[in-house]
Motif scaffolding. Structure first.
Motif, PDB file in Angstrom:
ATOM      1  N   ALA A 226       0.843  -1.196   0.000  1.00  0.00           N
ATOM      2  CA  ALA A 226       0.000   0.000   0.000  1.00  0.00           C
ATOM      3  C   ALA A 226       0.875   1.243   0.000  1.00  0.00           C
ATOM      4  CB  ALA A 226      -0.904   0.005   1.230  1.00  0.00           C
ATOM      5  N   GLU A 227       0.547   2.172  -0.876  1.00  0.00           N
ATOM      6  CA  GLU A 227       1.255   3.455  -0.923  1.00  0.00           C
ATOM      7  C   GLU A 227       0.536   4.435   0.000  1.00  0.00           C
ATOM      8  OE1 GLU A 227       4.063   3.750  -2.420  1.00  0.00           O
ATOM      9  OE2 GLU A 227       3.993   1.794  -3.432  1.00  0.00           O
ATOM     10  N   LEU A 228       1.096   4.666   1.173  1.00  0.00           N
ATOM     11  CA  LEU A 228       0.438   5.493   2.180  1.00  0.00           C
ATOM     12  C   LEU A 228       0.768   6.971   1.994  1.00  0.00           C
ATOM     13  CD1 LEU A 228       1.089   3.330   5.377  1.00  0.00           C
ATOM     14  CD2 LEU A 228      -0.844   3.211   3.774  1.00  0.00           C
ATOM     15  N   LYS A 229      -0.096   7.824   2.513  1.00  0.00           N
ATOM     16  CA  LYS A 229       0.133   9.265   2.430  1.00  0.00           C
ATOM     17  C   LYS A 229       1.310   9.707   3.299  1.00  0.00           C
ATOM     18  CE  LYS A 229      -4.619  10.487   1.222  1.00  0.00           C
ATOM     19  NZ  LYS A 229      -5.856  11.216   1.606  1.00  0.00           N
ATOM     20  N   THR A 230       1.760   8.849   4.188  1.00  0.00           N
ATOM     21  CA  THR A 230       2.950   9.161   4.980  1.00  0.00           C
ATOM     22  C   THR A 230       4.229   8.992   4.163  1.00  0.00           C
ATOM     23  OG1 THR A 230       3.035   6.873   5.782  1.00  0.00           O
ATOM     24  CG2 THR A 230       1.847   8.472   7.149  1.00  0.00           C
ATOM     25  N   GLY A 231       4.102   8.519   2.928  1.00  0.00           N
ATOM     26  CA  GLY A 231       5.255   8.329   2.065  1.00  0.00           C
ATOM     27  C   GLY A 231       5.826   6.928   2.088  1.00  0.00           C
ATOM     28  N   LEU A 232       5.250   6.041   2.889  1.00  0.00           N
ATOM     29  CA  LEU A 232       5.764   4.677   3.013  1.00  0.00           C
ATOM     30  C   LEU A 232       5.061   3.730   2.049  1.00  0.00           C
ATOM     31  CD1 LEU A 232       7.531   2.605   4.596  1.00  0.00           C
ATOM     32  CD2 LEU A 232       5.544   2.268   6.090  1.00  0.00           C
ATOM     33  N   SER A 233       5.847   2.877   1.409  1.00  0.00           N
ATOM     34  CA  SER A 233       5.293   1.743   0.669  1.00  0.00           C
ATOM     35  C   SER A 233       5.226   0.577   1.650  1.00  0.00           C
ATOM     36  CB  SER A 233       6.182   1.396  -0.530  1.00  0.00           C
ATOM     37  OG  SER A 233       6.257   2.471  -1.445  1.00  0.00           O
ATOM     38  N   MET A 234       4.046   0.344   2.204  1.00  0.00           N
ATOM     39  CA  MET A 234       3.897  -0.609   3.315  1.00  0.00           C
ATOM     40  C   MET A 234       3.432  -1.973   2.821  1.00  0.00           C
ATOM     41  SD  MET A 234       1.610  -0.372   6.819  1.00  0.00           S
ATOM     42  CE  MET A 234       2.908   0.259   7.917  1.00  0.00           C
ATOM     43  N   GLU A 235       4.234  -2.973   3.107  1.00  0.00           N
ATOM     44  CA  GLU A 235       3.853  -4.351   2.819  1.00  0.00           C
ATOM     45  C   GLU A 235       2.806  -4.801   3.836  1.00  0.00           C
ATOM     46  OE1 GLU A 235       6.468  -8.285   2.124  1.00  0.00           O
ATOM     47  OE2 GLU A 235       6.446  -7.600   4.214  1.00  0.00           O
ATOM     48  N   TYR A 236       1.827  -5.550   3.338  1.00  0.00           N
ATOM     49  CA  TYR A 236       0.874  -6.168   4.271  1.00  0.00           C
ATOM     50  C   TYR A 236       0.338  -7.462   3.685  1.00  0.00           C
ATOM     51  CZ  TYR A 236      -3.080  -4.326   1.464  1.00  0.00           C
ATOM     52  OH  TYR A 236      -3.979  -4.039   0.459  1.00  0.00           O
ATOM     53  N   PHE A 237      -0.136  -8.315   4.578  1.00  0.00           N
ATOM     54  CA  PHE A 237      -0.723  -9.599   4.216  1.00  0.00           C
ATOM     55  C   PHE A 237      -2.178  -9.578   4.654  1.00  0.00           C
ATOM     56  CE2 PHE A 237       3.757 -10.082   4.946  1.00  0.00           C
ATOM     57  CZ  PHE A 237       4.196 -10.931   3.945  1.00  0.00           C
ATOM     58  N   SER A 238      -3.058 -10.160   3.863  1.00  0.00           N
ATOM     59  CA  SER A 238      -4.469 -10.103   4.211  1.00  0.00           C
ATOM     60  C   SER A 238      -5.203 -11.349   3.754  1.00  0.00           C
ATOM     61  CB  SER A 238      -5.121  -8.860   3.593  1.00  0.00           C
ATOM     62  OG  SER A 238      -5.103  -8.931   2.174  1.00  0.00           O
ATOM     63  N   LEU A 239      -6.296 -11.612   4.442  1.00  0.00           N
ATOM     64  CA  LEU A 239      -7.237 -12.669   4.085  1.00  0.00           C
ATOM     65  C   LEU A 239      -8.632 -12.168   4.434  1.00  0.00           C
ATOM     66  CD1 LEU A 239      -5.868 -16.173   5.221  1.00  0.00           C
ATOM     67  CD2 LEU A 239      -6.662 -15.525   2.942  1.00  0.00           C
ATOM     68  N   THR A 240      -9.539 -12.220   3.486  1.00  0.00           N
ATOM     69  CA  THR A 240     -10.912 -11.816   3.739  1.00  0.00           C
ATOM     70  C   THR A 240     -11.834 -12.975   3.397  1.00  0.00           C
ATOM     71  OG1 THR A 240     -10.373  -9.521   3.184  1.00  0.00           O
ATOM     72  CG2 THR A 240     -12.707 -10.120   3.238  1.00  0.00           C
ATOM     73  N   PRO A 241     -12.328 -13.686   4.397  1.00  0.00           N
ATOM     74  CA  PRO A 241     -13.187 -14.831   4.128  1.00  0.00           C
ATOM     75  C   PRO A 241     -14.544 -14.405   3.590  1.00  0.00           C
ATOM     76  CG  PRO A 241     -13.100 -14.401   6.472  1.00  0.00           C
ATOM     77  CD  PRO A 241     -12.112 -13.470   5.831  1.00  0.00           C
ATOM     78  N   ALA A 242     -15.204 -15.297   2.915  1.00  0.00           N
ATOM     79  CA  ALA A 242     -16.547 -15.017   2.406  1.00  0.00           C
ATOM     80  C   ALA A 242     -17.482 -14.749   3.576  1.00  0.00           C
ATOM     81  CB  ALA A 242     -17.043 -16.206   1.590  1.00  0.00           C
ATOM     82  N   GLY A 243     -18.317 -13.731   3.419  1.00  0.00           N
ATOM     83  CA  GLY A 243     -19.281 -13.414   4.468  1.00  0.00           C
ATOM     84  C   GLY A 243     -18.694 -12.735   5.676  1.00  0.00           C
ATOM     85  N   ALA A 244     -17.530 -12.102   5.516  1.00  0.00           N
ATOM     86  CA  ALA A 244     -16.868 -11.468   6.657  1.00  0.00           C
ATOM     87  C   ALA A 244     -17.341 -10.042   6.893  1.00  0.00           C
ATOM     88  CB  ALA A 244     -15.355 -11.463   6.435  1.00  0.00           C
ATOM     89  N   GLY A 245     -18.328  -9.576   6.141  1.00  0.00           N
ATOM     90  CA  GLY A 245     -18.735  -8.186   6.234  1.00  0.00           C
ATOM     91  C   GLY A 245     -19.241  -7.763   7.596  1.00  0.00           C
ATOM     92  N   THR A 246     -19.757  -8.708   8.388  1.00  0.00           N
ATOM     93  CA  THR A 246     -20.315  -8.354   9.696  1.00  0.00           C
ATOM     94  C   THR A 246     -19.310  -8.492  10.834  1.00  0.00           C
ATOM     95  OG1 THR A 246     -21.103 -10.615  10.016  1.00  0.00           O
ATOM     96  CG2 THR A 246     -22.607  -9.076   8.943  1.00  0.00           C
TER      97      THR A 246
END
Length: 315
Positions: free
Chosen positions: A78-98
């Protein structure tokens, strides 16, 4: 405003005797406890303080018990407004909206990878959208060339920017911080700039830093204190197998060969130091009680920093 506070182990740095503490080897039992705590509105949450209960390896040291491998985290930048190119890992399961997003914050010598191995798949299987960042100065989120240290305020601003710019709009995450990552989580909450549902701190450094705790260990356990200095100040955690095991793992697991694999990562991700000159050591560094209209909740402050409470009221 915080909804809940979950403490796993104690408010002391991870090197001070509660092992295994490197997040990739915390147990399915610990994960289950954290998951239950996030779903439980009980007013008191006990602390996991028995090191022997945190083993993740099977009796032959062949792997982790009870964790699903149904999905693997996705690595992004992610290119943040702080000037950092921040690495991140993510997982979003189905139906996780709640479900509340969980944002995992690593400590010294680690990166977002330490959560990606077991923690993210586990909580994604529980239905939570999960994220793990690599902080400024790690190999995944490198600092500008020639910079040798990162200030606490920079980490706090980067984390606030990540929450505001990367998480879905309107998100109020729970921050899960290990070691200095717990300190950064507390500083984000203290800033009041982003909405949070709660904090979960694993062997967290106190908001005022770890100097008081380490100072006490110089007198009570001088040999261990010297190992801590070697590990973190002289960066031997990435070079010496025995020291690395002492500060990050338990005496009997994982096997040496596995620790040696992690040591290469510790050395790379510990190259840039943390400048703690902007850490306040006065009680004013703690958040004041907050007035809110949420029923069945309470807000507390901690007046004795760096000690080891047995129980702590949730907020």
């Amino acid at each position: 405003m915080l909804g809940r506070l979950v403490i796993l182990s104690t408010l002391i740095p991870p090197a001070l005797g509660f092992r295994p503490l490197s997040p990739q080897f915390l147990s399915s039992q610990t994960l289950s406890f954290c998951s239950s705590a996030l779903n439980n509105r009980a007013s008191l949450l006990g602390l996991l303080s028995t090191p022997s209960s945190l083993s993740t390896m099977d009796p032959k040291g062949n792997g982790v018990r009870g964790l699903s491998a149904s999905a693997q985290p996705v690595r992004q930048v992610a290119e943040l407004k702080t000037g950092l190119s921040m690495e991140y890992f993510s997982l979003t399961p189905a139906g996780a909206g709640t479900k509340t997003p969980l944002l995992f914050i690593h400590g010294s010598f680690h990166g977002g990878w330490c959560w990606a191995e077991h923690w993210l798949p586990y909580f994604a299987d529980e239905g939570y959208p999960v994220y793990a960042v690599s902080l400024r100065g790690t190999t995944g989120s490198p600092q500008a060339e020639g910079v040798k240290s990162v200030k606490l305020q920079e980490h706090t601003e980067d984390l606030g920017a990540f929450i505001s710019e990367v998480l879905p709009p309107g998100s109020e995450p729970v921050l899960v911080g290990h070691s200095f990552g717990g300190m950064y989580a507390q500083k984000v909450a203290e800033s009041g700039k982003v909405p949070l549902k709660g904090l979960a701190m694993l062997c967290s450094v106190a908001p005022s830093g770890n100097s008081g705790t380490v100072g006490r260990y110089i007198f009570s356990q001088p040999f261990l204190a010297w190992k801590i200095v070697l590990a973190f100040v002289f960066k031997k955690a990435g070079e010496d197998l025995g020291i690395c095991r002492t500060v990050f793992f338990s005496p009997d697991s994982p096997p040496d060969s596995k620790i040696e694999e992690y040591m290469a990562r510790f050395k790379a991700d510990g190259a840039i130091g943390l400048d703690v000159s902007d850490v306040s050591i006065t009680p004013s560094s703690f958040p004041r009680p907050i007035k809110h209209d949420r029923p069945n909740t309470s807000t507390h402050t901690i007046s004795r920093r760096g000690w080891s409470p047995n129980l702590l009221p949730s907020t």
